[in-house]
Structure formats: C-alpha cells, structure tokens
Scaffold this active site. Structure first.
Site, PDB file in Angstrom:
ATOM      1  N   CYS A  11       1.107  -0.961   0.266  1.00  0.00           N
ATOM      2  CA  CYS A  11       0.028  -0.026   0.418  1.00  0.00           C
ATOM      3  C   CYS A  11       0.949   1.386   0.008  1.00  0.00           C
ATOM      4  O   CYS A  11       0.153   2.391  -0.331  1.00  0.00           O
ATOM      5  CB  CYS A  11      -1.008   0.335   1.071  1.00  0.00           C
TER       6      CYS A  11
ATOM      7  N   HIS B 214      -3.491   7.597   2.641  1.00  0.00           N
ATOM      8  CA  HIS B 214      -3.577   5.690   2.279  1.00  0.00           C
ATOM      9  C   HIS B 214      -5.233   5.596   2.306  1.00  0.00           C
ATOM     10  O   HIS B 214      -5.386   6.155   3.743  1.00  0.00           O
ATOM     11  CB  HIS B 214      -2.679   5.174   2.357  1.00  0.00           C
TER      12      HIS B 214
ATOM     13  N   ASN C  63      -9.635   0.030  -0.306  1.00  0.00           N
ATOM     14  CA  ASN C  63      -8.441   0.057   0.014  1.00  0.00           C
ATOM     15  C   ASN C  63      -7.845  -0.848  -1.654  1.00  0.00           C
ATOM     16  O   ASN C  63      -8.394  -1.505  -1.497  1.00  0.00           O
ATOM     17  CB  ASN C  63      -7.747  -0.493   0.844  1.00  0.00           C
TER      18      ASN C  63
END
Ligand code: ACO
Length: 327
Positions: A117, A254, A284
């Site tokens: 990520c 994020h 996500n």
C-alpha cells in the site's frame, strides 16, 4: 545550476466499471452493510472485468495524467509502476505499460516497485531522486492494482476491504525550485510478515489448493500499527521541513479505513474538508489509493498552486512513508 525539484504537472486515474456494494457482499459472506460502513467507512468498491489487467488500469490512468500535464508519452524519461498485483511474474507491469502506451518506440526505461500500500509513495520518492540528480526530466509514476484477484472471497475479515483501480502522476523537473516535492520519507519493518501477507508465492509455492495465495491479515493489530506509523509520518514530514501543522493545506492519506484517516487528520488538527477521502467509494486499492485520491482533489480544483499537500501511506511489509509537495 541549482538542483531541479520534481513538480507534479498532471494527475490521472481510472476505475473499472463494475461496482460491488456492501449489500452485494453480504450475499456472499456473513457480513452487513452496517458492519462494513461503521468499521471501515467503505460503501462500495470497483472490480476489474474478466480480461482487464493491472496494466490496462495503469495505462488508462497514465494516459489521463499525461493529458492533464500536456506531456507526450515520447517525452518520458522513465515509467514507474507501483503494484502488488502485477499482470505476470515477469516482465514487469511497467514494461507492459510502456509497450501499451507506445513508449517502447523510445526504449523508455520502466520498472515496477513493490511496497504494497506504500508503493506509490515509494515510487514517487524514487522518481524524485531521478529528477533531482538530473538523470530524468519527465517521469510517469503509476499506482495500479487488481486486488480482487488475490482475495479470499470467503474471508469476511479481508474481502470487504479491497478494490481495484489506478492513479498516476507526471513529474517534471522544475528549475524554479519553489514548487514540487519538498521531501519524501520511507520506512519499513519486515518483522511483522505474519500480520499481513499472502499465503503463497513464487518461491515458497502456492497454497495446497493451488494458485498464488490470497491476503491474510490480523486486521486489529495492523490497524494499531498503521495509526502509529502514519501519525509518526506526519510529525516527521513537518519537522524535516520546519513547518507547523497549521501550514499544511491538504492531507492525501492511504485509503484503508476511515478511522485511520480520521486519526491522522486529528494529529494534524485538520478538518475533514481538507482531507482527501475516497475510501467510501473505492475501498482499499493499495498502491493505487493515494494517486486516485490525489487525482480526485486535484481535478476538483480545490488544490491551488503553492498549497502544501501531504501524502502518507502504510501497508504490507510493513512499509510506510510520506511525500510533502508544494503544489
Ligand atoms: N462483518 C462482520 N463481522 C466481521 C467482519 C465482517 N466483514 N470481519 C470481522 N468481523 C468480526 C470478527 O470476526 C470479530 O468477531 P468476534 O469478536 O466474534 O471474534 C469482530 O468482527 C471484530 O473483529 P476485528 O478484526 O477486531 O474488527 P476491527 O474493528 O479491528 O475491524 C478491520 C477490522 C476493518 C479489518 C480493521 O482492523 C482495519 O481496518 N485494519 C487495518 C487494515 C489496514 O490498514 N491494512 C493496511 C493496508 S492493507 C495492505 O497493505 C495490503
């Protein structure tokens, strides 16, 4: 001559057409829209179509960023693709993207960056170094994922969280020096592989049922680590640049969980109106999440020249980091 800074001159993104809502997921696993919304802030996510690969998402986002920057693909000196879900083991997704964009005609170097990520922040940092040293003048940095391909659709603890998408930026050398990337900070701690990983791979082999493995996560523990790391990122970026938190105009974090985003915003004392939030609609998207959110606020026209934009990410590895940009 002074060192050039790396300025973001264009952003772009792409989302697959298919939406998967919480209600639809609740037909597949034992969960509910209410549980997912209240614990994560996610309402829906996008899922790549059959035959639609990470490189396809990356190319679409990359083209949008090039168009926004007014830069031809033939003027690129480097293409970086941050991804955890490459089309193939090799060649790199960046090589496939380079060809699909037509940059193979120029033999433009291209490589992938794998930091889960945090991949886009890592890639941005690498591109920044190439521009500062004068090795490159124009770099296309892409974050692209098809995480739906590495999910265990029977595991309600993970399959509700992730989605597919891509975001991209064009970075150009700016000799004026005032605007562009002011700092990047990267971190990793490989001691916690057991908290967030895929249970299969190339060298270790696949899971007993075959295949490449799917995401395994101890969500609660990862949550605590993510909050701590991201708060640390904020303080580190402010200290390194001699800035106070009031000076930051935009936070682009994020997009893993709205509660993690809110805690990072709180650390900055920043109202949520100045925080990019897409987790409700994208879930996500790992390496794609920061550039997707950045493109949304950039295109809204809300980010003005000279605004200070702080991006921060945390993910598997663990990896985490930040990039502070004067727009
Ligand atoms: N629906 C209903 N119940 C569920 C679901 C679901 N989808 N998932 C878990 N539960 C249950 C659990 O089984 C547990 O039940 P129990 O108490 O009977 O055992 C209960 O809900 C609580 O589970 P927790 O895991 O403690 O729930 P938590 O509040 O921590 O939320 C979540 C889980 C959303 C995953 C959260 O921990 C989180 O967001 N973690 C961070 C994720 C992240 O940031 N990842 C980093 C990047 S990802 C990457 O790099 C690939």
């Amino acid at each position: 001559m002074s060192m050039p800074s790396a300025r973001i001159t264009g952003t772009g993104s792409y989302l697959p057409q298919k939406r998967l809502t919480n209600h639809e997921l609740a037909q597949k696993v034992n969960t509910s829209d209410e549980w997912i919304r209240s614990r994560t802030g996610i309402i829906e996510r996008r899922i790549a179509a059959e035959g639609e690969f990470t490189s396809d998402l990356a190319v679409a986002a990359g083209k949008n960023a090039l168009m926004a920057a007014g830069v031809s693909v033939h003027d690129l000196d480097l293409i970086l693709t941050a991804t955890t879900t490459p089309d193939l083991i090799f060649p790199s997704t960046a090589s496939i993207v380079q060809h699909k964009l037509g940059a193979h005609l120029n033999r433009t170097p291209a490589f992938d960056i794998q930091a889960v990520c945090s991949g886009f922040i890592y890639a941005l940092s690498v591109a920044d170094q190439f521009i500062r040293t004068g090795a490159c003048r124009r770099v296309l940095v892409i974050g692209a994922e098809t995480l739906s391909r590495i999910l265990d659709w029977s595991d309600r603890g993970t399959c509700i969280l992730f989605g597919d998408g891509a975001g991209a930026v064009v970075l150009e050398a700016d000799h004026g020096g005032k605007r562009g990337i002011l700092s990047t900070h990267l971190h990793a701690d490989g001691a916690h592989v057991d908290l967030l990983y895929t249970h299969g791979g190339v060298s270790r082999g696949g899971p007993s049922e075959g295949g490449i493995g799917t995401i395994r996560m101890h969500g609660n523990e990862v949550f605590k680590q993510a909050v701590k790391a991201l708060e640390g990122c904020v303080d580190e970026a402010l200290d390194a640049n001699g800035l106070t938190k009031e000076q930051i105009d935009w936070l682009v974090p994020h997009q893993a969980n709205i509660r993690i985003i809110q805690s990072t915003a709180k650390r900055l004392g920043m109202p949520m109106e100045r925080v990019a939030v897409t987790v409700d609609r994208h879930g996500n998207t790992s390496a794609a999440s920061v550039p997707l959110a950045l493109d949304e606020v950039a295109r809204s026209g809300l980010i003005q020249p000279d605004h200070l934009v702080l991006m921060a990410a945390f993910g598997g590895g663990f990896t985490w980091g930040s990039a502070l940009v004067r727009w």
